[in-house]
Structures are given as C-alpha cells and as structure tokens.
Motif scaffolding. Structure first.
Motif, short mmCIF file in Angstrom:
data_model
loop_
_atom_site.label_atom_id
_atom_site.label_comp_id
_atom_site.label_asym_id
_atom_site.label_seq_id
_atom_site.Cartn_x
_atom_site.Cartn_y
_atom_site.Cartn_z
N PRO A 237 0.82 -1.22 0.00
CA PRO A 237 0.00 0.00 0.00
C PRO A 237 0.86 1.27 0.00
CG PRO A 237 -0.76 -1.52 1.68
CD PRO A 237 0.53 -2.07 1.17
N ILE B 229 -3.75 2.50 -1.52
CA ILE B 229 -4.65 1.57 -0.82
C ILE B 229 -5.52 0.74 -1.78
CG2 ILE B 229 -6.64 1.49 0.76
CD1 ILE B 229 -4.16 2.19 2.22
N THR C 55 1.88 6.00 3.85
CA THR C 55 0.96 5.35 2.90
C THR C 55 0.12 6.44 2.24
OG1 THR C 55 0.84 3.45 4.36
CG2 THR C 55 -0.88 3.62 2.68
N CYS D 234 -2.91 8.03 1.13
CA CYS D 234 -4.32 7.72 1.40
C CYS D 234 -5.23 8.78 0.79
CB CYS D 234 -4.59 7.70 2.91
SG CYS D 234 -3.94 6.26 3.70
N VAL E 124 -10.59 7.55 2.64
CA VAL E 124 -10.02 6.22 2.84
C VAL E 124 -10.89 5.31 3.72
CG1 VAL E 124 -8.50 6.87 4.77
CG2 VAL E 124 -7.89 4.95 3.29
N ARG F 102 -5.95 -1.97 6.24
CA ARG F 102 -6.45 -0.84 7.05
C ARG F 102 -5.33 -0.37 8.00
NH1 ARG F 102 -10.81 1.65 9.35
NH2 ARG F 102 -12.38 0.55 8.13
N ALA G 16 -3.00 1.83 6.41
CA ALA G 16 -3.55 3.17 6.15
C ALA G 16 -3.63 4.01 7.41
CB ALA G 16 -4.94 3.03 5.54
N THR G 17 -3.74 3.36 8.56
CA THR G 17 -4.06 4.12 9.76
C THR G 17 -2.96 4.10 10.83
OG1 THR G 17 -5.18 2.16 10.60
CG2 THR G 17 -6.56 3.80 9.51
#
Ligand code: 3H9
Length: 719
Positions: free
Chosen positions: A139, A144, A202, A204, A208, A237, A240-241
């Motif tokens: 990612p 993503i 990442t 995003c 997202v 996920r 991304a977070t």
C-alpha cells in the motif's frame, strides 16, 4: 541455496537456488541472510542484485514447510536487513515473484522485471495473508485501492501492468539480470531513503475510511465464509491508519490466527491436491510418468448443443483446429452463430482476434477422417450415442481417439461398438465447458494408457484440472450428487423448505444451494433420467407405494414440480419463482410451500422443524459416505481426486478443502456416528448406511487423509 558472485568488480549477485520455483525454504532464507550480510560488509561491493535460478525469481515461502516447526531465519528481519542496508539492492524478476518472493522484492530498493514475468501476493488463496511486510509495503508503494485488490484476490499481475501500478521500476525483454546489474551500478550514490518503503507514508485518499468499509463489505460478500480475505482488509487498514511498526505488529497478529486455522490447512491441502491429481495411476501399472500423450492438432466435436458449443470454444481458445459437426443445416447454422458470438466475446475479454478460422462447421461425418481426437457431445441417450460411435469408428482414421462427453453413461458399452475400444475414453466436461475448470477423464476397462494420457494432457492444454476416474454410473461427481439431492428432497418431505435447505448449504459456503442449483441446471434433466430409470412415469412398478421405488425410499416431489410445468430458471418457475424466464433473481414461491403442505397432508407426514445442522449433516454426510464407497470401489484413486472434483466442478467451498478433507476435519468418528444415527431413523435409505471404508478408518484410529489409500480394499478397481 543462495549463490554468491561478485560481478563487474562492484556488484554482488545473489542467486536463489531451490528448484523448481526457488521457494524460500529455511535453507534459502539462511543463504540469503548470509550472502546479504557478506555483500553489505564487503567494502568492494557497492550494490547488490538478487535473482533466481532457471528464470524464476521466487514462488514465495516454502508451503511444504508450513506443516513443520519453523526453522531457519524468519523472513521479516531478513527482508528488513536488506531494506535497512546502505547499499542499493535491485531485484531482477524473471518468471514469477509471488507471495514472500514479491515481499522480498519489495524489501529491495529497486525492481526490474522481464516482460513475461508475473508478480502477486497469492497468500489469500492459501488461507493466509502476506505476512513478510507485504500488507504494509505494497500500500505504501501503490496506494490503498490497488493494494487491496491485489492482496484480497491474490491475482497475478503481468509485468507491464505491474509497471503501470508502480510495483516495478522497469520492464525489459533483454536478460533481466544483465539489465539489473547495469542498473545497480548506475544507482550507486543516489539517496536510498525514498526507496525504503517502510519509511514512507501510505498515500491515502481523503475518503479512505469509506473505501476500506466498502472493500470489507465486498470482500465479505464474495468470501462465502472464508476468513483470510477479511483479515487482508484489516491488515491493509492498518497500513492506512497506523505507523509502519504498529502495522507490522497487526500483520503478525492476523497471520498468527490465520496460520492456525482449519481454513488455511484446507486451502494448502487444495494447492497440493490440485497438482497431485495430474499424477494419475491405473491399476494396470500405467501412470502419468510412463504413459505418453499423443499430440492433438486437429480435434472434432459432434453435436453443437450447450456442451458441444462450450467444448468447441475451449478447444479453439487453446489454439486447436476443430471440425464441428451437426445433423441438420438449421442446427449447424444456429450452433455456428452461437459459437462465433462466444468466441468474439472471449477474444474481446483478452484483447485478441477471435480464431474463427480454426473451426470448420459441417454436417458431414466424412470430414472427420483426419481428426486426431473426436469428442462426442450429443444428447445423453445411449442408443443415439452408440449409433454415433459406430459411425465414428467407420469414418475416423484407425488411430483416432474417440471420446464421449457423457455425464454418467457406460463408457465400456460405447467402446464395445467401435473397432478400437482401447482408444475410447470419457471426457466429462462441466457446463459452461469453456469456463468450468473441471474435466473428469473416464477410464474404461479397455482404455489404453495412451488414450488416458492424451485426454488428461488435452484437459491441461484447455486449462482444466483433469481428474482420472473409473467407469460407473455417474462416475465420481454425479454419483455422489445423487444421495445429496435425495436427502434434500427427503428434508422437504419432513418439514423443510427449499430456502431453508439452500440457506444452510450457502452458509456452509456453497455458491448455490441444491434447489437453486437444480433450477439453474433445469429440472427436466433429472426428470428425464428418472423416467428412463423407471422411477417415475409409465414404467413404474404399479405395486410400489408412492414414496418407495425399487425397494427403497423415494421422493416424488421433484416429479410433481415438473408435472406442474416448473422447469427451473429457464421458464421462470422451479423450486423458486424467478423475475422472468431465464432470470436469476429467485424468490421463495408460496405455491411451492402450498404444494409441500398438500403433499405432506396427502401422505400423512406430520411436518417437523428441520434445523440447519441437520441439513448440512444429512446432505453432506450422505455425499461423503458415497465418496468413501467410490474410494473402496476403485472409481477414484484417492481422496484428493474426489475433493478436486467437488471444488472445481460442484462449487464446494475451497476453504473447506473438499468433501473428503472436510470429513477428516469434522472427525471420522463423528461422521460415522451421525450417519449411524440417521440410518437408524431412516432404515429405508441405503445411502445413509455407513460405508465399510469409513468404518475401517475409524476402527484404525481415524488416520490422516494422506494415509487413506493404505486402507483401500479394491478387489475390482475400475481404474
Ligand atoms: C507465502 O509466501 C507467505 C509469505 O507471505 C510469508 C509469510 C511469513 N512452496 O504449480 P506448479 C511446487 S505463501 C513449495 O506445478 P507452475 C509445486 O507444489 C506462498 N512448493 O508449476 C510443484 O511441486 P510438484 C505464496 C511450491 O509452473 C512445483 O513446485 N506463493 C511452491 O504451473 C511446480 O509447481 C504462492 O502461493 C511453494 N511456494 O506454476 C505461489 N510453489 O512438482 C504458489 C510451487 O511436486 N505457487 N511449488 O507437484 C504457484 O502459484 C505456482 O506453483 C507457480 C508455478 C506459479 C509458482
């Protein structure tokens, strides 16, 4: 396991050497760790290239090692050491970089791929996720949405597409290793930090969260109960977070759960079983290793109905010339038009020109005289098929293979009307024949090893999973289907509804429950077969009570449904009501419920509550029980053959490994106990009587599935 060489003075070339796919076994990981350390320490070495021997970069972690205790250096720190180093490392990707292989390449600072190379993260197909940083690095590299697509489907991506996505930096049709070495020399001294994916954020999109939620909903819908795709979304996920380290932590946690799951075991079993079924063996001693297929450059298909059309398209897609025969001009023109449209659609999907030039449409059997192999696909009717085989035997060249696409008729009976019974073999395709992956190759008692080898090899050329089976009514797949269908009908008699039975089977993981599947196939197909076997219609023994035939329990419910003109999806009414004739939207039909109520009343059956567990046990354990009989009768060589037939031909959920594997997972004593229970309750249903093999296996302490072959007693093996 990893060869070290110094080339052009300053480039260290590390070659993975573990044929056939350079899987990352403990020894390979050890080799990489050692050689990378050496390269990073050697002051003369300024950059490094990693490649694989024999034109294959790496097929990923060694799946065979998953069942053993972990040994050798783990992948995550090994890849981290490559990325963290202060010398540029270039992956030279030829053949494939899959799973751990691609993760290794993502830990390198640059990636050069050959035009024909494929890359991907197929771990999800093994019930796992890419747990050597794949869910965190990909990612960061490509974003993503595309990473979710690749990781949750496991699909392979061709080099040009990988270049577009940004997975690789360059594609070449020259020697990838030479290009990579030149590249490695050029990038010495350039800043490495932006190339270390773990240090990058990442990318995003602002929405997202919505993107991830939608992905999760979609994945859950497609997964049919498989847990790995869901875990893959959770891991992405995290990319991304969370910061990289925390993301890696999440990846490891999710992997630990998946790794221990029965689904991962089932999917890995399927991986090896799919390959094992290609290694067929006959009781005569002939096997895939000592029997050579003959080349097929010109084939013929007799009959352009649904099956014949699909088979013709499959042959043409594989580049094989076909003579397609129909009886009348009208049928021929209709077949020609449909086949041409199918081929155009197929070609469009692949951006190719449809190879209509490969087909010769004719009504004359005389045009078959130079065909190497003929596949008869006429109506499922023995006298008609015999007539066709007699004619084939007189018009075809003496060494032509004569194959029948029957779904259950006696291959020996057909062979007996030809001059060359040793060249007759069954090739049972599944509809639609150009799409479905399964091919049952039915070995008659006189089929020669060469005929079997040729049919098996032809199946492979058509992209099928070919399974050699013995000759008996229904062969493997349809023989096991019979008790499954019958149990489903009995459950309706006893109080269930089509939607309850289907709901339970779909919850189990089948793409379609038994009644929706029957509606799709057309209810008249089974009706005709039942009439021909004297189970319904004018040939029924008048002394038989309505719910008994040929000495056992029989449910006339499917016959009643057909008598009401309900033939399934095609006319918009079957066990369900459809939005239109040929429509796919099924809704429960109150008229069917009424029919069931009246039927029970008429036959004095007091309906009872049937629960989902009973549906699964009655339908599936009856099917499995027949599978054990098939093994003992020598109709299938081993449990893997049965499992692959069900996974590729009958919608059995792959994450449950196939019926025989599933029986092992549930526990053979439990399967035996439930069958005993149901047989006691329904002594007039012979298929519920536990098979001798199941009893022997339980008596022997329920050994693992890979030893079941040792327990087979096959005085009359059909293989
Ligand atoms: C993974 O990487 C986890 C990571 O995230 C790390 C976590 C910490 N291991 O298919 P073929 C054998 S999971 C062991 O007939 P093809 C195969 O069994 C892994 N063996 O050839 C067969 O053996 P046999 C992710 C393997 O040219 C022989 O090689 N990777 C492996 O048609 C030839 O195979 C994958 O899922 C392996 N990884 O296709 C890729 N791969 O001759 C799995 C193959 O005894 N592999 N073998 O029957 C494939 O998709 C195909 O084999 C490949 C070649 C496309 C590579």
């Amino acid at each position: 396991m990893a060869r070290y060489a110094q080339v052009h003075g300053s480039v260290a070339l590390i070659t993975l050497t573990n044929p056939p796919v350079n899987a990352l076994s403990a020894a390979v990981r050890h080799g990489i760790t050692e050689t990378v350390t050496r390269a990073l320490r050697d002051p003369e070495v300024k950059s490094v290239v990693i490649c694989g021997e024999n034109g294959v970069f790496c097929g990923g972690a060694d799946i065979r090692e998953f069942a053993k205790p972990m040994g050798g250096p783990p992948l995550v720190p090994m890849i981290a050491a490559i990325e963290e180093g202060d010398k540029p490392v270039v992956a030279a990707i030829e053949g494939v970089a899959l799973g751990g292989g691609l993760e290794l390449a993502l830990g390198c600072h640059y990636r050069i791929a050959h035009t024909k190379a494929l890359v991907g993260l197929p771990e999800v197909t093994l019930g796992l996720l890419p747990a050597a940083g794949g869910t965190q690095r990909l990612p960061r590299l490509i974003g993503i949405a595309p990473a979710l697509d690749l990781i949750t489907t496991g699909r392979h991506v061709a080099a040009q597409q990988a270049l577009k996505l940004g997975i690789v930096d360059q594609v070449t049709d020259q020697s990838t290793v030479d290009v990579a070495i030149q590249f490695a020399k050029q990038v010495v001294g350039q800043p490495l930090l932006p190339r270390k994916l773990s240090t990058q954020p990442t990318p995003c999109p602002p929405d997202v969260d919505i993107l991830l939620e939608e992905a999760m909903t979609q994945v859950k819908r497609r997964a049919r109960g498989a847990i790995a795709p869901v875990a893959c979304v959770m891991a992405v996920r995290a990319a991304a977070t969370l910061p990289y380290r925390a993301g890696m932590q999440k990846e490891q946690e999710l992997m630990a759960t998946l790794f221990r799951s029965s689904q991962a075991h089932a999917l890995q079993y399927c991986f090896f079983a799919q390959r094992a079924v290609g290694r067929w063996k006959l009781s005569s001693g002939a096997h895939s290793g000592n029997s050579k297929p003959r080349p097929v450059s010109k084939a013929a298909v007799i009959g352009l109905g649904t099956m014949g059309r699909g088979i013709t398209v499959a042959l043409v897609k594989a580049g094989i010339a076909v003579v397609a025969v129909e009886t009348s001009d009208k049928q021929l023109q209709m077949g020609k038009q449909i086949v041409s449209e199918m081929l155009k659609r197929e070609a469009q999907k692949r951006n190719e020109t449809p190879r209509l030039d490969l087909i010769r449409f004719t009504t004359s059997m005389l045009e078959l005289k130079d065909s190497d192999l003929v596949i008869e696909a006429v109506f499922e009717d023995m006298p008609l098929k015999k007539q066709v085989f007699k004619e084939l035997s007189s018009v075809c060249k003496a060494d032509a293979f004569l194959c029948t696409n029957t779904s259950g008729l006696d291959v020996d009976e057909l062979a007996a009307v030809t001059k060359t019974p040793e060249l007759v073999v069954g090739m049972h395709f599944f509809a639609p024949a150009h799409v479905m992956k399964l091919l049952e190759v039915v070995c008659g008692s006189r089929s020669s090893p060469e005929a079997v080898a040729t049919a098996m090899y032809l199946g492979k050329r058509l992209g099928k999973v070919s399974v050699a089976v013995g000759n008996c009514p229904g062969f493997v797949g349809n023989r096991m289907l019979r008790p499954y269908l019958e149990e489903a009908n009995f459950l309706l008699e006893e109080g269930a509804t089509p939607e309850l039975v289907d709901g339970a089977l779909e919850e189990f993981g089948f793409a379609m429950g038994v009644f929706r599947m029957s509606d799709l196939s057309g209810l008249d197909v089974g009706w005709r077969i039942r009439k021909e076997s004297g189970l319904t219609g004018p040939d029924v023994d008048p002394s038989d009570p309505p719910r008994r035939r040929q000495g056992q329990r029989y449910s006339p419910l499917p016959d009643l449904v057909c008598e009401q003109g309900r033939l399934g999806q095609k006319n918009g009414r079957g066990w369900y009501l459809y939005d239109k004739p040929g429509g796919r939207v099924a809704t429960p039909d109150p008229k069917i419920h009424q029919l069931l109520e009246e039927y029970r009343l008429k036959h004095g059956i007091r309906p009872r509550r049937v629960d989902r567990q009973e549906v699964v046990e009655r339908c599936l354990f009856a099917l499995i029980n027949e599978g054990f009989r098939i093994l003992d009768d020598g109709i299938a060589a081993g449990p893997e053959d049965i499992d692959m037939i069900y996974v590729f031909g009958y919608g059995w959920p792959r994450h449950r490994g196939g019926p025989m594997f599933y029986a092992g997972m549930v526990g053979l004593p439990k399967v035996l106990e439930r069958l005993e229970h149901y047989w006691q309750a329904h002594p007039d249903v012979p298929h519920l009587e536990p098979s001798a093999l199941l009893r022997r296996l339980v008596d022997s302490g329920s050994p693992p599935i890979d030893t079941w072959r040792d327990f087979l007693q096959r005085p009359h093996s059909q293989l």
